[in-house]
Motif scaffolding. Structure first.
Motif, PDB file in Angstrom:
ATOM      1  N   LEU A  85       0.831  -1.207   0.000  1.00 26.35           N
ATOM      2  CA  LEU A  85       0.000   0.000   0.000  1.00 26.35           C
ATOM      3  C   LEU A  85       0.863   1.254   0.000  1.00 26.35           C
ATOM      4  CD1 LEU A  85      -2.950   0.906   0.086  1.00 26.35           C
ATOM      5  CD2 LEU A  85      -2.814   0.937   2.564  1.00 26.35           C
ATOM      6  N   LYS A  86       1.945   1.244   0.755  1.00 30.97           N
ATOM      7  CA  LYS A  86       2.851   2.404   0.790  1.00 30.97           C
ATOM      8  C   LYS A  86       3.547   2.584  -0.557  1.00 30.97           C
ATOM      9  CE  LYS A  86       6.563   4.434   3.580  1.00 30.97           C
ATOM     10  NZ  LYS A  86       7.413   4.796   2.422  1.00 30.97           N
ATOM     11  N   GLN A  87       3.971   1.485  -1.179  1.00 26.30           N
ATOM     12  CA  GLN A  87       4.606   1.589  -2.490  1.00 26.30           C
ATOM     13  C   GLN A  87       3.648   2.129  -3.539  1.00 26.30           C
ATOM     14  OE1 GLN A  87       6.057  -2.363  -3.254  1.00 26.30           O
ATOM     15  NE2 GLN A  87       7.898  -2.110  -1.993  1.00 26.30           N
ATOM     16  N   LEU A  88       2.400   1.708  -3.484  1.00 26.62           N
ATOM     17  CA  LEU A  88       1.398   2.205  -4.422  1.00 26.62           C
ATOM     18  C   LEU A  88       1.180   3.702  -4.254  1.00 26.62           C
ATOM     19  CD1 LEU A  88      -0.752   1.537  -6.584  1.00 26.62           C
ATOM     20  CD2 LEU A  88      -2.337   1.050  -4.723  1.00 26.62           C
ATOM     21  N   LEU A  89       1.120   4.159  -3.008  1.00 25.60           N
ATOM     22  CA  LEU A  89       0.914   5.586  -2.756  1.00 25.60           C
ATOM     23  C   LEU A  89       2.140   6.391  -3.162  1.00 25.60           C
ATOM     24  CD1 LEU A  89      -0.770   7.874  -1.594  1.00 25.60           C
ATOM     25  CD2 LEU A  89       0.117   7.306   0.674  1.00 25.60           C
ATOM     26  N   ASP A  90       3.339   5.903  -2.848  1.00 25.67           N
ATOM     27  CA  ASP A  90       4.566   6.626  -3.205  1.00 25.67           C
ATOM     28  C   ASP A  90       4.728   6.736  -4.717  1.00 25.67           C
ATOM     29  OD1 ASP A  90       5.135   6.927  -0.550  1.00 25.67           O
ATOM     30  OD2 ASP A  90       6.537   5.252  -0.438  1.00 25.67           O
ATOM     31  N   THR A  91       4.435   5.657  -5.433  1.00 24.83           N
ATOM     32  CA  THR A  91       4.559   5.690  -6.892  1.00 24.83           C
ATOM     33  C   THR A  91       3.577   6.679  -7.507  1.00 24.83           C
ATOM     34  OG1 THR A  91       5.245   3.370  -6.872  1.00 24.83           O
ATOM     35  CG2 THR A  91       4.519   4.281  -8.971  1.00 24.83           C
ATOM     36  N   THR A  92       2.357   6.692  -7.015  1.00 25.45           N
ATOM     37  CA  THR A  92       1.358   7.628  -7.532  1.00 25.45           C
ATOM     38  C   THR A  92       1.758   9.064  -7.253  1.00 25.45           C
ATOM     39  OG1 THR A  92      -0.351   5.964  -7.108  1.00 25.45           O
ATOM     40  CG2 THR A  92      -1.077   8.225  -7.479  1.00 25.45           C
ATOM     41  N   THR A  93       2.233   9.346  -6.040  1.00 25.35           N
ATOM     42  CA  THR A  93       2.649  10.704  -5.688  1.00 25.35           C
ATOM     43  C   THR A  93       3.830  11.151  -6.526  1.00 25.35           C
ATOM     44  OG1 THR A  93       1.905  10.266  -3.418  1.00 25.35           O
ATOM     45  CG2 THR A  93       3.299  12.183  -3.767  1.00 25.35           C
ATOM     46  N   ASP A  94       4.792  10.266  -6.767  1.00 25.05           N
ATOM     47  CA  ASP A  94       5.949  10.615  -7.594  1.00 25.05           C
ATOM     48  C   ASP A  94       5.544  10.928  -9.029  1.00 25.05           C
ATOM     49  OD1 ASP A  94       7.590  10.297  -5.452  1.00 25.05           O
ATOM     50  OD2 ASP A  94       8.194   8.246  -5.942  1.00 25.05           O
TER      51      ASP A  94
END
Length: 413
Positions: free
Chosen positions: A9-18
């Protein structure tokens, strides 16, 4: 996502934000994309997370949710999962386990001990190195089942891990700045830079080079860091980058940067908030989003670091974080604290050394002629050529060398 996972979930959010951050740097208006982004990311979530999101949206007003609301929900969600995952792993460790009682026999003397404990002469490479300080007798049969060992008797190898009982943990913040870099066609692109006084060179990512369309110069460079040993990290290209300050447009400088596929990981490691530091709100920051995780496009080494420094330094009331004035704006670095638990710690030491002398030395050693020619073994034909060359080569009155070519028929005679 098929199951609940804080890491995924954290990786999904970080990728989207980037991705949204990079599109904003390219001048794309992403402010009106909230509903589309929420739909795409929501379709990738697990069933329970989507259920919790629908419950939260249904309890709010009739307005459409924003991406900021969705991002805050995901952050709270993976923080809660991180808190619950260690407890679930602990409860799963109490499952039933059956231990087989076995009798250990030495293959050399047939006594009841391991081969490493045998006092007779044998090859030591047949087993692992025996530690005499270890008092545990592995030859004793294990007869316990479904029992947890007492705390004072459990001995295990030390593992490097970080498990915190406190709700507050710290992380070290490295100085970052947002700068303008001039592309090959004259346009400027906004890049996020990491300022590293401990690096002898500057580095830039391959994606930033492609974005700026910079001309590459072929080099062969080895990059080393802590320990002083040789590293497998090499750079094959170098580029010249023109940097301009967003704060002071009149300040610009040029650097030579080595091209790498990736400079470092996303910095900072986690989002945080600085409190009780009112002086920080009255200065112009080099990176307004220094407290939000984002990728690094370029690393400015010590040569560039000395060019941007100005007089001016302020510290927070705790004395752990400082802000320093530069021509790029005020840069923030030091130890900061946040209020959520983490079970993985990443240590980054931005110290790099470019070693070109060793590479050139190896190249010339490979290309050089053998120095000990007297001890070399020549075939009869090769020796005849050497003798013929020494006997027939001469220099005329104009300084030109006259060399006769050896032929096989002459050598046979």
């Amino acid at each position: 996502m098929t199951i609940e996972s804080s890491i995924t979930l954290k990786q999904l959010l970080d990728t989207t934000t980037d991705c949204l951050h990079e599109l904003s740097n390219l001048g794309v208006q992403v402010d009106a994309w909230d509903i589309i982004v929420i739909y795409l990311i929501g379709s990738k979530l697990d069933v329970e997370t989507r259920k919790q999101w629908e419950l939260q949206v249904s309890q709010s007003c009739d307005e459409l949710p924003s991406f900021k609301t969705f991002r805050d929900f995901l952050e709270k969600r993976f923080r809660a999962l991180e808190f619950l995952e260690p407890q679930s792993s602990k409860s799963s460790s109490s499952t039933k386990a059956l231990h087989v009682v076995s009798k250990i026999s030495c293959p050399l003397c047939s006594e009841e001990h391991l081969l490493c404990r045998c006092k007779r002469k044998h090859h030591t490479l047949l087993h692992k190195k025996f530690d005499p300080n270890t008092e545990a007798d592995s030859s004793a049969p294990v007869t316990s089942a479904n029992k947890e060992p007492p705390q004072n008797e459990s001995k295990a190898e030390p593992h490097i891990s970080t498990h915190f009982a406190k709700n507050v943990r710290s992380q070290v913040l490295l100085a970052t700045a947002v700068v303008k870099a001039r592309s090959r066609n004259g346009y400027s692109q906004v890049l996020r830079a990491l300022l590293d006084q401990g690096s002898q060179a500057s580095f830039i990512t391959e994606s930033a080079v492609q974005l700026l369309k910079l001309k590459k110069m072929a080099v062969k460079t080895t990059i080393s860091g802590l320990g002083g040993g040789h590293s497998d990290l090499t750079s094959k290209y170098m580029v010249q980058v023109n940097i301009q300050s967003l704060i002071d447009p009149n300040f610009n400088f040029q650097i030579k940067a080595y091209v790498l596929s990736r400079v470092t990981s996303i910095l900072p490691e986690r989002k945080f908030t600085l409190v009780d530091w009112p002086e920080l709100h009255s200065v112009e920051l080099a990176d307004p989003n220094f407290n939000k995780p984002s990728k690094i496009d370029i690393l400015l080494g010590s040569e560039a670091y000395t060019k941007i420094l100005k007089e001016g330094l302020i510290k927070d009331p705790r004395g752990k974080t400082m802000a320093q004035d530069t021509y790029l704006g005020w840069i923030v670095s030091g130890e900061v604290e946040d209020e959520w638990q983490s079970h993985h710690k990443l240590t980054i030491s931005m110290h790099a050394k470019v070693e070109t002398d060793q590479i050139l030395k190896r190249f010339w050693e490979l290309e050089a002629e053998p120095t000990n020619s007297e001890s070399s073994i020549l075939s009869p034909e090769e020796q005849a050529c050497e003798d013929y060359f020494a006997a027939t080569t001469r220099r005329d009155e104009n300084g030109r060398y006259i060399v006769k070519l050896p032929f096989r028929s002459k050598m046979d005679k």
